[in-house]
Design an enzyme around this catalytic site. Structure first.
Site, mmCIF file in Angstrom:
data_model
loop_
_atom_site.group_PDB
_atom_site.id
_atom_site.type_symbol
_atom_site.label_atom_id
_atom_site.label_comp_id
_atom_site.label_asym_id
_atom_site.label_seq_id
_atom_site.Cartn_x
_atom_site.Cartn_y
_atom_site.Cartn_z
ATOM 1 N N GLN A 126 0.915 -1.217 0.004
ATOM 2 C CA GLN A 126 0.133 0.099 -0.023
ATOM 3 C C GLN A 126 0.801 1.262 -0.148
ATOM 4 O O GLN A 126 1.692 1.321 0.880
ATOM 5 C CB GLN A 126 -1.028 -0.226 1.167
ATOM 6 C CG GLN A 126 -1.917 0.993 1.437
ATOM 7 C CD GLN A 126 -2.451 1.194 2.730
ATOM 8 O OE1 GLN A 126 -2.094 0.697 3.763
ATOM 9 N NE2 GLN A 126 -3.855 1.775 2.796
ATOM 10 N N GLY A 127 0.694 2.081 -1.013
ATOM 11 C CA GLY A 127 1.456 3.495 -1.051
ATOM 12 C C GLY A 127 0.504 4.515 -0.930
ATOM 13 O O GLY A 127 0.230 5.237 -1.659
ATOM 14 N N SER A 129 0.511 6.448 2.864
ATOM 15 C CA SER A 129 1.359 7.520 3.912
ATOM 16 C C SER A 129 2.643 7.826 3.272
ATOM 17 O O SER A 129 3.381 7.204 2.364
ATOM 18 C CB SER A 129 1.609 6.577 5.045
ATOM 19 O OG SER A 129 0.567 6.537 5.767
ATOM 20 N N GLU A 244 -11.212 -1.093 5.618
ATOM 21 C CA GLU A 244 -10.227 -1.673 6.420
ATOM 22 C C GLU A 244 -10.644 -1.613 7.863
ATOM 23 O O GLU A 244 -10.278 -2.489 8.588
ATOM 24 C CB GLU A 244 -8.799 -0.924 6.379
ATOM 25 C CG GLU A 244 -7.731 -1.239 6.954
ATOM 26 C CD GLU A 244 -6.652 -0.312 6.937
ATOM 27 O OE1 GLU A 244 -6.661 0.885 6.356
ATOM 28 O OE2 GLU A 244 -5.647 -0.187 7.770
ATOM 29 N N SER A 381 -5.378 7.022 12.921
ATOM 30 C CA SER A 381 -5.032 6.794 14.379
ATOM 31 C C SER A 381 -6.406 7.089 15.160
ATOM 32 O O SER A 381 -7.514 7.465 14.841
ATOM 33 C CB SER A 381 -4.090 7.958 14.840
ATOM 34 O OG SER A 381 -4.846 9.124 14.836
ATOM 35 N N ASN A 382 -6.487 6.367 16.310
ATOM 36 C CA ASN A 382 -7.487 6.479 17.314
ATOM 37 C C ASN A 382 -8.088 8.102 17.588
ATOM 38 O O ASN A 382 -9.244 8.290 17.686
ATOM 39 C CB ASN A 382 -7.228 5.880 18.601
ATOM 40 C CG ASN A 382 -7.261 4.486 18.512
ATOM 41 O OD1 ASN A 382 -7.220 3.797 17.323
ATOM 42 N ND2 ASN A 382 -7.397 3.744 19.476
ATOM 43 N N GLU A 383 -6.925 8.843 17.325
ATOM 44 C CA GLU A 383 -7.698 10.450 17.526
ATOM 45 C C GLU A 383 -8.252 10.863 16.266
ATOM 46 O O GLU A 383 -9.160 11.439 16.387
ATOM 47 C CB GLU A 383 -6.480 11.172 17.824
ATOM 48 C CG GLU A 383 -5.525 10.996 19.147
ATOM 49 C CD GLU A 383 -4.870 9.600 19.424
ATOM 50 O OE1 GLU A 383 -4.389 9.128 18.668
ATOM 51 O OE2 GLU A 383 -4.770 9.183 20.517
#
Lengths: 396, 384
Positions: A126-127, A129, A244, A381-383
């Site tokens: 996966q490209g 980030s 996902e 992220s969870n944030e």
């Protein structure tokens, strides 16, 4: 309202239980159970066995090898797969690029890529980030310029998981630098053997080689490798990321770790008796089990609600599953680490981050704990998940 | 597996939600209901009866509605959202539960219609000064005299015990203080000679009573279940009530979540709605996660409440109560914090919802109690 499985669903579950335990090699399942990294061969072997039985890609459209399963059956499949410590089918193939190509790709792309993606004859990475585009993914800078009917790609991707094994990479690239940032992004499929691609390993804190940096220097990509429309890549990426997240709770995996923690605690002595005799430890385990039970039912509610929704449209409740699921995965690895106690310390000589197994697999517990810190960071992220809940659910 | 409501259940939910919204939508009305005799509105209680809610759990062949745990859950969620003070849990869920699960034919024929039409309310007199959450720690005695029993002892914090017409009383007829064997349940007339009741408000605006039993004569015909074997029945009905309480708590939390988000959207400070601050957004998101986890376990509790095997039922209800209690504490405290000073005032609803949640936590077992039960049963995730 009835939360019990039907007799047919129970028969389906029992058949999968038998299948996973009899068909997937015990040595591979043992590695998964102990939280060890798998070799490329392990993952390919396991997925090909699933594929041979039509079970590698049940979430895909039936025409491309998917199963006409109810959401409940899909849930049972994932749950039992994890509970039996079978390696998950390669996420990048089965849950990410496969569904995107099936939903948005051309007929030619579907014929070319989907069968080989299911059988793992193509290994995808996966490209998405980049060093400067993590939570703010849409600020990505890797650019693709159209020249002579080709895209020419330059830039850098980060956190490319298992990119060292990959044959192809699916990338988000910027095709319009003038447009608002989400608008100028396209979804490109790139052969990893293309000239101009360099893969550099990045070791993670558990000492393993799981992620990589991928550099693109004037890499030429045929125009037919564009998925869907130019500058619509962000829509496809959102579709992929929400897919996902629905599978991200990993409830079966957490159950498997709790079961292992109980066995280890029974076999561990502390103060002259079994560690499992310690009521504080048992209450701590019980508290994790309660939250996991609640999450399991939350997951079933999301699954059941999918029947009322457009099948291709994941439920936004997936953010709740991501937050709680990752917290509980981390809680189970902390539990294992605390039970292993001082015996978690030795790190036998290793090669490429793969420790030699001992009897109880204690050597792999600390790396598992270290590695599991990633789960509240990746997949949004969870944030970021809390931002999504606040905006999409609460309207704040 | 199916989370859908049937058409009948949807109709029930709509009519209950409408009734509670009319009677409690304006929070000022709650005070008026509380000022009625026994601390609740008898007019509203008649409305409950007209809708069939007071006959909900009774079998259809006995004039009831034949509702199960899901129907009770729908009613209790609405009760939670409104912070309803009427004695539904005590009369219909607990009292009705004892009649349904352990009442004699004569009792059922006499009392079910009186509950259904709203003329009779009940209360469970179980808690004793030293028993805490242990249902089998019973020192109130019942000694046999001919074809009657004579009761002596003290029951405390009997919810709605000051207004109830009949009391379900747990007593010891054999064995030592905390033995599981030797417990007998009686359904006694609250006006019987020797019963002294001292009524009081509870911290969350309901009513309770301290009840002294002195040489109270009860005919053997008023025994619920079997002599000396009352504990299994007591546990069974308390589990049904736990499921109902879980649903009520979800209703309270849902309302707190809603009022908190509304407040974040409307309260302006520094020239912007405070809901634009990420620190507060994330706390509101965590509240939602806690509410949804609680809702899932309230569903689980409803599913398991009628499970006949106590070895499966009891740990499941304990697990549900652990989650409900933990979510309730978090959601209650966060709602007060995020709504700020206004939520500390007596005239505003959120503070009362916070208090109700705190008291639900302490009803039929707190977090530590139920966590122990879950860990001793060790049945949620099988070991390898």
């Amino acid at each position: 309202m009835d939360l019990r499985f039907t007799p047919e669903e129970i028969a389906f579950r029992d058949e999968l239980r038998r299948f996973f335990r009899s068909e997937i090699p015990a040595e591979i399942r043992r590695k998964v159970a102990e939280g060890r990294h798998l070799s490329k061969e392990d993952i390919v072997t396991s997925q090909r066995i699933l594929h041979a039985h039509g079970l590698a890609t049940p979430n895909w459209p039936v025409a491309w090898g998917g199963k006409d399963w109810s959401p409940v059956q899909r849930y049972i499949f994932t749950e039992e797969l994890q509970r039996a410590a079978v390696p998950l089918p390669l996420q990048f193939n089965v849950f990410m690029v496969g569904p995107v190509i099936a939903a948005f790709g051309s007929e030619e792309q579907k014929r070319r890529f989907l069968p080989a993606t299911a059988s793992l004859d193509i290994w995808w990475c996966q490209g998405f980030s980049e060093p400067g585009a993590g939570s703010d993914l849409a600020s990505l800078k890797t650019r693709a310029e159209k020249r002579d009917g080709k895209y020419v790609v330059s830039g850098q991707k980060a956190w490319t998981t298992l990119g060292q094994h990959a044959d192809w990479i699916f990338c988000l690239v910027r095709t319009d630098r003038e447009a608002k940032k989400q608008r100028g992004i396209s979804f490109l499929l790139i052969d990893m053997k293309s000239p101009g691609i360099t893969v550099r390993p990045v070791l993670t804190i558990d000492g393993s080689h799981e992620v990589n940096e991928v550099f693109f220097d004037e890499v030429e990509v045929p125009a037919e490798n564009l998925v869907g429309e130019e500058n619509k890549g962000w829509d496809y990426a959102k579709f992929l990321l929400a897919n996902e997240r629905t599978g991200i709770a990993r409830i079966g995996m957490s159950k498997q770790r709790i079961a292992r923690a109980k066995r280890l605690a029974r076999d561990t002595e502390a103060n002259g008796r079994s560690l499992w005799a310690d009521p504080d430890l048992r209450r701590r385990v019980a508290a994790i089990e309660v939250e996991l039970k609640a999450l399991e039912i939350t997951q079933m509610r999301v699954v059941a609600a999918q029947r009322q929704r457009d099948a291709d449209k994941p439920d936004p409740a997936s953010s709740i599953l991501k937050i709680k699921g990752s917290e509980l995965q981390q809680a189970t690895t902390e539990l294992l680490l605390d039970i292993a106690g001082p015996y978690a310390q030795p790190a036998p000589e290793h090669e490429e981050g793969r420790n030699e197994p001992d009897g109880d697999g204690l050597d792999a517990i600390a790396p598992l704990y270290f590695n599991a810190r990633k789960v509240s960071i990746y997949g949004g992220s969870n944030e970021i998940q809390r931002n999504i809940i606040a905006k999409a659910f609460l309207g704040l | 597996m199916d989370f859908d409501l049937t058409d009948e259940q949807r109709l029930l939910k709509d009519s209950v939600d409408r009734l509670i919204a009319d009677a409690y939508g304006d929070f000022e009305k709650r005070k008026r209901h509380q000022s009625g005799p026994g601390g609740y509105s008898h007019e509203l209680w008649s409305n409950f009866a007209e809708l069939g809610l007071l006959a909900l759990p009774f079998p259809e062949e006995e004039g009831g509605i034949g509702g199960g745990p899901v129907e009770t859950m729908l009613v209790m969620e609405a009760i939670g959202r409104g912070l309803v003070v009427e004695p539904y849990l005590d009369t219909v869920v607990l009292g009705g539960g004892f009649l349904r699960c352990g009442g004699t034919a004569a009792m059922r024929a006499e009392l079910m219609p009186q509950i259904a039409d709203g003329t009779l309310t009940l209360a469970l007199a179980q808690l004793e000064p030293h028993s805490r959450y242990c249902l089998n720690d019973v020192v109130t005695t019942a000694r046999r005299e001919g074809d009657a029993f004579v009761l002596n002892g003290r029951k405390v914090a009997v919810l709605h015990g000051d207004s109830a017409g009949r009391l379900v009383v747990s007593t010891r007829t054999a064995g030592a203080r905390a033995d599981r064997h030797g417990i007998t349940l009686f359904l006694l007339d609250a006006a019987a000679p020797g019963v002294t009741r001292r009524g009081m408000p509870t911290q969350d605006g309901l009513r309770a009573a301290d009840i002294q039993l002195e040489e109270v004569r009860v005919p053997a015909a008023d025994i619920l279940g079997e002599v000396d074997h009352g504990l299994a029945l007591l546990e069974q009905v308390v589990d049904i009530a736990l499921a109902a309480l879980c649903a009520e708590a979800v209703g309270v939390m849902e309302d707190l979540q809603r009022s908190t988000v509304d407040y974040l959207k409307t309260r302006q400070q520094f020239g912007v709605p405070i809901g634009s601050f990420q620190a507060l957004q994330h706390r509101a998101a965590d509240m939602l996660v806690a509410v949804e986890q609680a809702r899932s376990m309230a569903l689980y509790a409803a599913m398991m409440a009628e499970e006949p095997d106590p070895a499966l039922r009891r740990p499941a209800l304990s697990a549900a109560k652990v989650q409900i209690n933990q979510s309730a504490r978090k959601v209650g405290q966060e709602a007060v914090q995020l709504q700020g000073g206004i939520a500390m005032t007596f005239e505003y609803k959120a503070g009362h919802a916070f208090k109700r949640l705190a008291m639900i936590e302490k009803t039929f077992g707190d977090t530590d109690h139920h966590l122990n039960a879950v860990s001793e049963a060790d049945s949620l995730v099988e070991a390898e």
